[in-house]
Scaffold this motif. Sequence first.
Motif, PDB file in Angstrom:
ATOM      1  N   LEU A  45     -15.315 -47.169 -29.668  1.00 39.04           N
ATOM      2  CA  LEU A  45     -13.938 -47.340 -30.134  1.00 39.04           C
ATOM      3  C   LEU A  45     -13.105 -48.032 -29.061  1.00 39.04           C
ATOM      4  CD1 LEU A  45     -13.161 -43.923 -31.884  1.00 39.04           C
ATOM      5  CD2 LEU A  45     -13.377 -46.161 -32.968  1.00 39.04           C
ATOM      6  N   ASP A  46     -12.448 -49.119 -29.442  1.00 39.63           N
ATOM      7  CA  ASP A  46     -11.610 -49.835 -28.484  1.00 39.63           C
ATOM      8  C   ASP A  46     -10.143 -49.797 -28.882  1.00 39.63           C
ATOM      9  OD1 ASP A  46     -11.652 -51.456 -30.688  1.00 39.63           O
ATOM     10  OD2 ASP A  46     -12.314 -53.267 -29.634  1.00 39.63           O
ATOM     11  N   ILE A  47      -9.770 -48.808 -29.669  1.00 45.37           N
ATOM     12  CA  ILE A  47      -8.389 -48.669 -30.118  1.00 45.37           C
ATOM     13  C   ILE A  47      -7.685 -47.605 -29.280  1.00 45.37           C
ATOM     14  CG2 ILE A  47      -8.937 -49.345 -32.478  1.00 45.37           C
ATOM     15  CD1 ILE A  47      -8.778 -46.336 -33.217  1.00 45.37           C
ATOM     16  N   PRO A  48      -6.352 -47.637 -29.220  1.00 46.06           N
ATOM     17  CA  PRO A  48      -5.629 -46.560 -28.530  1.00 46.06           C
ATOM     18  C   PRO A  48      -5.675 -45.270 -29.337  1.00 46.06           C
ATOM     19  CG  PRO A  48      -4.085 -48.107 -29.530  1.00 46.06           C
ATOM     20  CD  PRO A  48      -5.445 -48.713 -29.687  1.00 46.06           C
ATOM     21  N   VAL A  49      -5.931 -44.163 -28.648  1.00 48.39           N
ATOM     22  CA  VAL A  49      -5.928 -42.832 -29.263  1.00 48.39           C
ATOM     23  C   VAL A  49      -4.992 -41.959 -28.438  1.00 48.39           C
ATOM     24  CG1 VAL A  49      -7.282 -40.784 -29.837  1.00 48.39           C
ATOM     25  CG2 VAL A  49      -8.275 -43.071 -30.142  1.00 48.39           C
ATOM     26  N   ARG A  50      -4.067 -41.302 -29.122  1.00 50.38           N
ATOM     27  CA  ARG A  50      -3.113 -40.410 -28.466  1.00 50.38           C
ATOM     28  C   ARG A  50      -3.307 -39.008 -29.042  1.00 50.38           C
ATOM     29  NH1 ARG A  50      -3.761 -44.214 -25.988  1.00 50.38           N
ATOM     30  NH2 ARG A  50      -2.301 -45.919 -25.515  1.00 50.38           N
ATOM     31  N   TYR A  51      -3.518 -38.025 -28.166  1.00 48.45           N
ATOM     32  CA  TYR A  51      -4.003 -36.716 -28.588  1.00 48.45           C
ATOM     33  C   TYR A  51      -3.148 -35.605 -27.988  1.00 48.45           C
ATOM     34  CZ  TYR A  51      -7.606 -33.234 -29.841  1.00 48.45           C
ATOM     35  OH  TYR A  51      -8.291 -32.176 -30.381  1.00 48.45           O
ATOM     36  N   ILE A  52      -2.655 -34.705 -28.841  1.00 45.99           N
ATOM     37  CA  ILE A  52      -1.937 -33.508 -28.405  1.00 45.99           C
ATOM     38  C   ILE A  52      -2.942 -32.364 -28.345  1.00 45.99           C
ATOM     39  CG2 ILE A  52      -0.147 -31.827 -28.971  1.00 45.99           C
ATOM     40  CD1 ILE A  52       1.314 -34.136 -30.443  1.00 45.99           C
ATOM     41  N   SER A  53      -3.085 -31.773 -27.173  1.00 41.67           N
ATOM     42  CA  SER A  53      -4.062 -30.718 -26.968  1.00 41.67           C
ATOM     43  C   SER A  53      -3.356 -29.403 -26.640  1.00 41.67           C
ATOM     44  CB  SER A  53      -4.997 -31.098 -25.807  1.00 41.67           C
ATOM     45  OG  SER A  53      -5.842 -30.020 -25.462  1.00 41.67           O
ATOM     46  N   SER A  54      -3.782 -28.330 -27.292  1.00 36.42           N
ATOM     47  CA  SER A  54      -3.274 -26.989 -27.007  1.00 36.42           C
ATOM     48  C   SER A  54      -4.302 -26.237 -26.162  1.00 36.42           C
ATOM     49  CB  SER A  54      -3.007 -26.233 -28.312  1.00 36.42           C
ATOM     50  OG  SER A  54      -1.960 -26.839 -29.042  1.00 36.42           O
ATOM     51  N   LEU A  55      -3.866 -25.756 -25.024  1.00 33.92           N
ATOM     52  CA  LEU A  55      -4.788 -25.127 -24.089  1.00 33.92           C
ATOM     53  C   LEU A  55      -5.319 -23.790 -24.589  1.00 33.92           C
ATOM     54  CD1 LEU A  55      -2.908 -25.916 -20.755  1.00 33.92           C
ATOM     55  CD2 LEU A  55      -4.845 -27.141 -21.769  1.00 33.92           C
ATOM     56  N   ARG A  56      -4.623 -23.161 -25.532  1.00 34.98           N
ATOM     57  CA  ARG A  56      -5.087 -21.903 -26.116  1.00 34.98           C
ATOM     58  C   ARG A  56      -5.491 -22.086 -27.576  1.00 34.98           C
ATOM     59  NH1 ARG A  56      -0.871 -18.712 -26.495  1.00 34.98           N
ATOM     60  NH2 ARG A  56       0.712 -20.029 -25.527  1.00 34.98           N
ATOM     61  N   ASP A  57      -5.950 -23.275 -27.913  1.00 31.40           N
ATOM     62  CA  ASP A  57      -6.350 -23.574 -29.292  1.00 31.40           C
ATOM     63  C   ASP A  57      -7.494 -22.656 -29.701  1.00 31.40           C
ATOM     64  OD1 ASP A  57      -7.199 -24.827 -31.744  1.00 31.40           O
ATOM     65  OD2 ASP A  57      -6.225 -26.656 -31.051  1.00 31.40           O
ATOM     66  N   GLU A  58      -7.277 -21.901 -30.768  1.00 28.77           N
ATOM     67  CA  GLU A  58      -8.280 -20.963 -31.239  1.00 28.77           C
ATOM     68  C   GLU A  58      -9.206 -21.574 -32.288  1.00 28.77           C
ATOM     69  OE1 GLU A  58      -4.745 -20.493 -34.001  1.00 28.77           O
ATOM     70  OE2 GLU A  58      -5.181 -21.203 -31.977  1.00 28.77           O
ATOM     71  N   ILE A  59      -8.955 -22.832 -32.654  1.00 21.53           N
ATOM     72  CA  ILE A  59      -9.758 -23.503 -33.677  1.00 21.53           C
ATOM     73  C   ILE A  59     -10.586 -24.632 -33.077  1.00 21.53           C
ATOM     74  CG2 ILE A  59      -9.655 -24.864 -35.816  1.00 21.53           C
ATOM     75  CD1 ILE A  59      -7.184 -23.201 -36.581  1.00 21.53           C
ATOM     76  N   ILE A  60      -9.983 -25.446 -32.239  1.00 22.69           N
ATOM     77  CA  ILE A  60     -10.672 -26.598 -31.662  1.00 22.69           C
ATOM     78  C   ILE A  60     -11.196 -26.247 -30.275  1.00 22.69           C
ATOM     79  CG2 ILE A  60     -10.490 -29.038 -31.057  1.00 22.69           C
ATOM     80  CD1 ILE A  60     -10.078 -28.313 -34.063  1.00 22.69           C
TER      81      ILE A  60
END
Length: 359
Positions: free
Chosen positions: A272-287
């Motif tokens: 993938l050569d596209i821009p990806v912007r990601y919001i991450s939760s440090l206590r994510d119980e699903i991911i």
Amino acid sequence: MNDVEELKSYVGVHARGQRIARYQEVLDRIRTDGSGPGSWVHEWVAAGQQLERRGRHLEASRHYLMARFPFVDGPDRKDALDRAAASFERWSAGREVSRLEVDVDGGRVGLWQSGLSPVDRRPLLLVMGGIVTVKEQWAPVLPVFRRMGMAAVALEMPGTGENPLRYGPESWRMLSGVLDALQGRADVANTYALTLSFSGHLALRCAVDDPRIRGVVTAGAPVADFFTDRAWQRALPRVTVDALAHMAATDPGEVLDSLAGCALTDAQLSGLDIPVRYISSLRDEIIPPGDVARLRAHLRDLEVVEYDDVHGAPDHAVENQLWCARSLLRMRGVRSLRGAVIGGLWRARRSRARLAGRR
């Protein structure tokens, strides 16, 4: 029957995101997931009816959507979903939002759109939530993106809301089908995706094979480990597994095995050569945290904003909205006063949160 206490613990992020005032008062009246007074559907519908009688159709629609949460599992929640759609349609009359239906993969998929035109074909933005959110939750913001120079459509994941398609490893093809259907009414060769949670995975997977996806903004999207890590899967919330099973039209005990083929490979991510912007939760119980680590290891153009929060970062909703808008403008190369204001507001919110001890 759903576990009411679990529903209460997960509906808050959606209620706050929909700006439902005093939602806790509704939750306090709920004791069961059955029927009649005190039940999940009854209390949310009753609150929606009060708003509808006062002509507050958008707010009524949002309460009906909470009534059908997490998914339609019988006539009561189906009635709530129908009420939500009808109330939203009444609200949308005369506004810059209209309904559209397109044929995709043998099914009729409903969308809400703003800015589509056969004459003025703008870059396209796909707006979609996760496995328990429907298009009416996102449709009110579509005119905002129209004013940012894009045509925008809100849609649902397969098996969610009124989307008749089934969820599985090939579901990413639905997005390509939507682009095909909108050819001639938008510049689909320049498509961006604001696709949160599980729909973020669909957008990333679609971008592997469809070069029309030019950038993805997402939050809490599964990548690979979610679909393959059996130890992690054993601790998933019941509502997550049940919703996936509903979408895939299979048994909760079998659904995670059926979705193993959804996992993105390292080679696919590296390509993938596209821009990806990601919001991450440090206590994510699903991911699982390994999914974000995998993106960091293999994507060429990645920015991650982290919050000390649970899935969906409910305590950072305004910051998330500003960051997503800022990211879309920047990945499109738009330099404007609007973009500068949005960026400034995001930085100010971020600074205040840090000073208050919220990462």
